[in-house]
Scaffold this active site. Structure first.
Site, PDB file in Angstrom:
ATOM      1  N   GLU A 191       0.836  -1.208   0.000  1.00  0.00           N
ATOM      2  CA  GLU A 191       0.000   0.000   0.000  1.00  0.00           C
ATOM      3  C   GLU A 191       0.870   1.257   0.000  1.00  0.00           C
ATOM      4  OE1 GLU A 191      -4.134  -1.702   1.938  1.00  0.00           O
ATOM      5  OE2 GLU A 191      -2.758  -0.647   3.272  1.00  0.00           O
ATOM      6  N   GLU A 386      -5.248  -8.512  -1.074  1.00  0.00           N
ATOM      7  CA  GLU A 386      -5.934  -8.332   0.207  1.00  0.00           C
ATOM      8  C   GLU A 386      -7.414  -8.122  -0.049  1.00  0.00           C
ATOM      9  OE1 GLU A 386      -4.612  -5.561   3.153  1.00  0.00           O
ATOM     10  OE2 GLU A 386      -2.498  -5.830   2.660  1.00  0.00           O
TER      11      GLU A 386
END
Length: 493
Positions: A191, A386
């Site tokens: 991220e 994810e």
């Protein structure tokens, strides 16, 4: 004709060392930023994002008692460090084709700037990868997942200091060389866009150490160093492991206009750009014009070295991976609108969607929209690394009846299928988040559970840490076994 996913689709699960591994003081490991990330008990789900910022005083407090596993639950995680054989056997029983995990930087270079790596740490991951490969499970390894060595923060201000690029590339060269015959799929920074939301966790940045400086500029300077480091990591990986694939990883924050008012549509577009600007840079190898305009308009000056732009352009990523949990709404004027929690954000609530126990809005159609948007934008293979439902599970008679999780996955998997078959998206695989229960990143809780396997540990670190298969364990096993056909059978739960 039976419906199924493409041949070779990589089904599996995902974890991160800082939330899962534990053993924070074992095997010569040094402290990471996450080992000093304090839990905030009793914080309302709409307010917990306000606790992302860490001060110098917080670090001082964290170092006073390294035996405190209650307030610093990431220090114990789910005890994967001692139970990796048991856990990987459970993953194999489910039929995993891939297991996403991260290598804790401070387990290999305890201080980040060490001259030589820690052999005991290297051996630990040798053992983990060997165990995966024994069962035919492909490791997907994140090089940096919220765990820069704490020493780099205290000594160099971590990613703000250009020297951290060199420390990181030395780490990358070490792990690529060591595991060149064991790991093919790599991600550089987890991220990467998240530094703007939690700069300490991602970049090792502590605001009070930059007194008198524009902290937004500090963040983007650190981000620039990560972009260069990511490009160099891609270069190193390709040179050492010729058949390797290196991906970027972004938080897929999907925004809808709250109304069809042009002002709301524009606001949603701007908010989407605020996420895409990071993956745009890693995929296209250059800063997008709209981000450069932002720098100019805000007076943000990024210091570069002569070859930075050339390096970024020459070594873009091979594929795009992302996290997706929920969608949100955007409005120009948010007065009197309900706000709800999300993945490290607060956003306008969508009245058409249901919410999880933690206020995250559940939107499988948003996953299909996200897949189409990303593939249309980048024309590179995608990987969902994810996704999942954080819920309050109850262990009864040695199992958890988590039909709600099965329903969540079934809807999201069907959306994935539609994106592949109807929309032509090239999707490499899927790894559910926290496939075995882990300490939650946002709230630092164990009670926010994502896994197919229940870990007997509460928010205060109490429990046996024994593993129990949930109802969803057997359901996911069937999905993988049939490569998704089971999703479309009438008898599927």
């Amino acid at each position: 004709m039976k419906k199924s996913f493409p041949e070779g689709f990589l089904w599996g699960g995902a974890t991160a060392a800082n939330q899962y591994e534990g053993g924070f003081d074992k095997g010569g490991k040094g402290l990471s930023v996450s080992d000093c990330a304090r839990a905030h008990f009793g914080v309302d789900v709409k307010n917990y994002s306000a606790h992302n910022e860490v001060t110098s005083k917080d670090i001082e407090d964290a170092l006073k008692d390294l035996n405190d596993l209650v307030n610093y639950p990431k220090r114990h995680g789910s005890d994967f460090y001692n139970r990796y054989k048991e856990d990987i056997a459970l993953m194999a029983e489910m039929g995993f084709k891939v297991f996403r995990l991260s290598i804790a930087w401070s387990r290999i270079f305890p201080n980040g700037d060490d001259e030589f790596p820690n052999e005991e740490g290297l051996k630990f991951y040798d053992n983990v990868f060997d165990e995966c490969l024994k069962y035919g499970i492909e490791p997907l390894v994140t090089m940096s997942h919220y765990e820069p060595p704490l020493n780099l923060v205290l000594k160099y201000d971590c990613w703000y200091d250009r020297r951290t690029i060199g420390f990181f590339t030395k780490f990358v060269e070490t792990i690529c060389t060591r595991y060149k015959n064991k790991v093919k799929y790599w991600l550089t920074f987890n991220e990467v866009d998240s530094m703007i939301r939690h700069p300490y966790t991602t970049g090792g940045l502590i605001r009070d150490r930059f007194s008198g400086k524009n902290f937004e500029e500090v963040i983007f300077q650190a981000m620039h160093h990560q972009f260069v480091a990511s490009a160099l990591a891609t270069k190193i990986c390709h040179e050492i492991i010729p058949d390797s694939k290196v991906g970027c990883m972004l938080t897929k924050l999907t925004y809808y206009p709250y109304t069809c008012k042009p002002e709301d549509v524009l606001e949603a577009q701007q908010m989407m750009r605020s996420t895409y600007c990071y993956s745009d840079t890693q995929v296209f190898g250059e800063y997008p014009a709209y981000l450069l305009s932002r720098f100019k308009n805000k007076g943000i000056n990024i210091v570069k070295e002569e070859n930075d732009d050339e390096i970024m352009k020459k070594y873009p990523v091979d594929f795009v991976s992302f996290s997706y949990y929920m969608s949100s709404c955007a409005a120009k004027n948010t007065d009197d609108l309900d706000v709800t929690a999300g993945n490290t954000i607060l956003a306008v609530k969508n009245p058409y969607l249901k919410s999880s126990d933690w206020g995250w809005q559940l939107d499988p159609t948003g996953l299909r929209i996200s897949l189409v948007d990303l593939y249309d934008r980048y024309r590179k293979p995608l990987f969902i690394v994810e996704n999942g439902l954080g819920a309050k599970d109850v262990l009864e008679n040695g199992t958890v009846d988590d039909q709600y999780r099965i329903d969540y996955f079934k809807d999201h998997f069907k959306a994935m299928y539609d994106a592949i078959v109807e929309d032509g998206v090239e999707l490499l695989g899927y790894t559910s988040w926290g496939c075995i229960d882990i300490v939650s990143e946002s709230t630092k809780q164990m009670s926010k559970r994502y896994g197919f396997v229940y870990v007997d540990c509460d928010d205060y670190g109490k429990g046996t840490f024994d593993r129990y298969k949930k109802k969803s364990f057997y359901w996911y096993k069937k999905v993988i076994e049939t490569n998704g056909e089971y999703l479309f059978e009438s008898e599927a739960l």
